[in-house]
Design a protein around this motif. Structure first.
Motif, PDB file in Angstrom:
ATOM      1  N   SER A  22       0.988  -1.244   0.456  1.00  0.00           N
ATOM      2  CA  SER A  22      -0.141   0.160   0.243  1.00  0.00           C
ATOM      3  C   SER A  22       0.793   1.242  -0.180  1.00  0.00           C
ATOM      4  N   ASP A  23       2.214   1.454   0.525  1.00  0.00           N
ATOM      5  CA  ASP A  23       3.229   1.964   0.151  1.00  0.00           C
ATOM      6  C   ASP A  23       3.695   2.133  -0.872  1.00  0.00           C
ATOM      7  N   ALA A  24       4.406   1.466  -1.048  1.00  0.00           N
ATOM      8  CA  ALA A  24       4.762   1.237  -2.328  1.00  0.00           C
ATOM      9  C   ALA A  24       4.850   1.288  -3.670  1.00  0.00           C
ATOM     10  N   THR A  25       5.759   1.444  -4.702  1.00  0.00           N
ATOM     11  CA  THR A  25       4.418   1.591  -5.873  1.00  0.00           C
ATOM     12  C   THR A  25       5.256   0.199  -6.094  1.00  0.00           C
ATOM     13  N   ILE A  26       4.258   0.127  -7.330  1.00  0.00           N
ATOM     14  CA  ILE A  26       4.438  -1.289  -7.897  1.00  0.00           C
ATOM     15  C   ILE A  26       4.745  -0.893  -9.654  1.00  0.00           C
ATOM     16  N   LEU A  27       5.923  -1.335  -9.541  1.00  0.00           N
ATOM     17  CA  LEU A  27       6.390  -0.984 -10.838  1.00  0.00           C
ATOM     18  C   LEU A  27       5.134  -2.193 -12.287  1.00  0.00           C
ATOM     19  N   VAL A  28       4.946  -1.210 -13.511  1.00  0.00           N
ATOM     20  CA  VAL A  28       4.578  -2.123 -14.347  1.00  0.00           C
ATOM     21  C   VAL A  28       5.622  -1.563 -15.307  1.00  0.00           C
ATOM     22  N   LEU A  29       5.843  -2.770 -16.024  1.00  0.00           N
ATOM     23  CA  LEU A  29       6.775  -2.635 -17.603  1.00  0.00           C
ATOM     24  C   LEU A  29       5.943  -3.751 -18.162  1.00  0.00           C
ATOM     25  N   GLY A  30       5.619  -2.270 -19.364  1.00  0.00           N
ATOM     26  CA  GLY A  30       5.401  -2.829 -20.614  1.00  0.00           C
ATOM     27  C   GLY A  30       6.750  -3.235 -21.986  1.00  0.00           C
ATOM     28  N   THR A  67       8.443  -1.531 -30.984  1.00  0.00           N
ATOM     29  CA  THR A  67       7.307  -0.992 -31.596  1.00  0.00           C
ATOM     30  C   THR A  67       6.738  -0.719 -32.658  1.00  0.00           C
ATOM     31  N   LEU A  68       7.667  -1.990 -33.060  1.00  0.00           N
ATOM     32  CA  LEU A  68       8.263  -1.385 -34.459  1.00  0.00           C
ATOM     33  C   LEU A  68       7.499  -3.225 -35.496  1.00  0.00           C
ATOM     34  N   LEU A  69       6.868  -3.862 -34.412  1.00  0.00           N
ATOM     35  CA  LEU A  69       7.005  -5.399 -34.182  1.00  0.00           C
ATOM     36  C   LEU A  69       5.091  -5.407 -34.858  1.00  0.00           C
ATOM     37  N   THR A  70       4.280  -4.326 -35.017  1.00  0.00           N
ATOM     38  CA  THR A  70       2.323  -5.140 -34.952  1.00  0.00           C
ATOM     39  C   THR A  70       2.621  -5.017 -33.474  1.00  0.00           C
ATOM     40  N   ASP A  71       1.829  -6.685 -33.184  1.00  0.00           N
ATOM     41  CA  ASP A  71       1.076  -6.912 -32.274  1.00  0.00           C
ATOM     42  C   ASP A  71       2.018  -6.603 -30.580  1.00  0.00           C
ATOM     43  N   GLU A  72       3.719  -6.717 -30.819  1.00  0.00           N
ATOM     44  CA  GLU A  72       4.663  -7.312 -30.149  1.00  0.00           C
ATOM     45  C   GLU A  72       4.754  -6.247 -29.038  1.00  0.00           C
ATOM     46  N   ALA A  73       4.332  -4.661 -29.827  1.00  0.00           N
ATOM     47  CA  ALA A  73       3.821  -3.623 -28.990  1.00  0.00           C
ATOM     48  C   ALA A  73       3.036  -3.302 -27.879  1.00  0.00           C
ATOM     49  N   VAL A  74       2.286  -5.030 -27.753  1.00  0.00           N
ATOM     50  CA  VAL A  74       1.366  -4.450 -26.914  1.00  0.00           C
ATOM     51  C   VAL A  74       1.516  -3.721 -25.011  1.00  0.00           C
ATOM     52  N   GLY A  75       2.661  -4.370 -25.026  1.00  0.00           N
ATOM     53  CA  GLY A  75       2.724  -4.333 -23.536  1.00  0.00           C
ATOM     54  C   GLY A  75       3.398  -2.556 -23.166  1.00  0.00           C
ATOM     55  N   VAL A  76       3.628  -1.690 -24.091  1.00  0.00           N
ATOM     56  CA  VAL A  76       4.239  -0.200 -24.432  1.00  0.00           C
ATOM     57  C   VAL A  76       3.000  -0.224 -24.590  1.00  0.00           C
ATOM     58  N   ARG A  77       1.765  -0.217 -25.711  1.00  0.00           N
ATOM     59  CA  ARG A  77       0.442   0.204 -25.929  1.00  0.00           C
ATOM     60  C   ARG A  77      -0.240   0.152 -24.612  1.00  0.00           C
ATOM     61  N   GLU A 137      -0.002   3.159 -22.343  1.00  0.00           N
ATOM     62  CA  GLU A 137       0.022   4.710 -23.086  1.00  0.00           C
ATOM     63  C   GLU A 137      -1.705   4.212 -22.231  1.00  0.00           C
ATOM     64  N   HIS A 138      -1.877   3.456 -22.367  1.00  0.00           N
ATOM     65  CA  HIS A 138      -3.846   3.145 -22.293  1.00  0.00           C
ATOM     66  C   HIS A 138      -4.109   3.820 -21.115  1.00  0.00           C
ATOM     67  N   LEU A 164       1.408   3.573  -9.207  1.00  0.00           N
ATOM     68  CA  LEU A 164       1.776   2.496 -10.160  1.00  0.00           C
ATOM     69  C   LEU A 164       3.080   2.876 -10.893  1.00  0.00           C
ATOM     70  N   ARG A 165       3.876   2.467 -10.416  1.00  0.00           N
ATOM     71  CA  ARG A 165       5.458   3.390 -11.594  1.00  0.00           C
ATOM     72  C   ARG A 165       5.689   2.511 -12.883  1.00  0.00           C
ATOM     73  N   MET A 166       4.744   3.629 -14.613  1.00  0.00           N
ATOM     74  CA  MET A 166       4.853   2.417 -15.470  1.00  0.00           C
ATOM     75  C   MET A 166       6.611   3.311 -15.988  1.00  0.00           C
ATOM     76  N   LEU A 167       6.767   1.629 -16.604  1.00  0.00           N
ATOM     77  CA  LEU A 167       7.813   2.158 -17.365  1.00  0.00           C
ATOM     78  C   LEU A 167       8.046   1.003 -18.567  1.00  0.00           C
ATOM     79  N   ASP A 168       8.416   1.770 -19.801  1.00  0.00           N
ATOM     80  CA  ASP A 168       8.094   1.260 -21.161  1.00  0.00           C
ATOM     81  C   ASP A 168       9.672   0.573 -21.353  1.00  0.00           C
ATOM     82  N   GLY A 169       9.883  -0.613 -20.955  1.00  0.00           N
ATOM     83  CA  GLY A 169      10.556  -1.548 -21.060  1.00  0.00           C
ATOM     84  C   GLY A 169      10.429  -1.513 -22.223  1.00  0.00           C
ATOM     85  N   GLY A 170      10.120  -1.178 -23.393  1.00  0.00           N
ATOM     86  CA  GLY A 170      10.415  -1.591 -24.700  1.00  0.00           C
ATOM     87  C   GLY A 170      11.236  -3.195 -25.183  1.00  0.00           C
ATOM     88  N   THR A 171      12.407  -2.991 -25.202  1.00  0.00           N
ATOM     89  CA  THR A 171      13.529  -4.393 -25.462  1.00  0.00           C
ATOM     90  C   THR A 171      14.379  -4.505 -24.863  1.00  0.00           C
TER      91      THR A 171
END
Length: 161
Positions: free
Chosen positions: A4-12, A16-26, A29-30, A42-49
């Motif tokens: 409850s005190d901590a941040t949850i790392l949300v890693l997408g 993003t250049l391979l169609t549906d492979e980008a879903v975590g990043v998208r 964004e949502h 939530l601590r959101m991080l675009d992990g890409g590749t």
């Protein structure tokens, strides 16, 4: 520190250049469109590749949600949540490609360093197309809100009573 005190790392994850492979990043964004009261811990991080370079971020996480495309042997756009030991089992028993090995390696490195968060989950989305392209297929794009909602549902459930 409690969740409850901590941040949850949300890693997408995803390319993003391979169609549906980008879903975590998208999905990340949502999540950025959600009201602040639903995403404040939530601590959101675009992990890409980024692969093993994400290890430091993951080691510091009290709780972690990873969003990625995953072969679920289901219809395109199917969303499945694997939590805790289910996540570990899924990552170890599924067929793997070069991208999947990176996530498995990250989790194994966390295990070696005794830094695997007790509260962890993988939200997998079944891809339809992984060819070169910058837009998600219709089926996977339609799954983005469901996957984002799964993130906030986990975060809410992980709060202590």
């Amino acid at each position: 520190m409690t969740t409850s005190d901590a941040t949850i790392l949300v890693l997408g994850l995803g390319n993003t250049l391979l169609t549906d492979e980008a879903v975590g990043v998208r999905v990340l964004e949502h999540l950025g469109t959600f009201p602040e009261d639903q995403t404040r811990n939530l601590r959101m991080l675009d992990g890409g590749t980024m692969g093993l370079t994400l290890l430091v971020e993951m080691e510091d996480a009290d709780a972690m949600v990873i969003i990625d495309s995953a072969y679920l042997e289901a219809a395109p756009g199917t969303v499945e949540v694997f939590e805790g030991a289910e996540m570990d089992h899924f990552l170890r028993t599924r067929s793997r490609n070069a991208h999947d090995i990176g996530l498995d390696d990250l989790m194994d490195a966390l295990r070696l360093r005794e830094a695997v968060p007790e509260k962890r989950a993988l939200i997998g989305v079944q891809p339809q197309d992984l060819s070169v392209g910058e837009a998600l297929t219709e089926a996977v794009a339609a799954a983005v809100p469901e996957a984002a909602e799964a993130v906030t549902t986990l975060a809410e459930r992980w709060k202590p009573i």
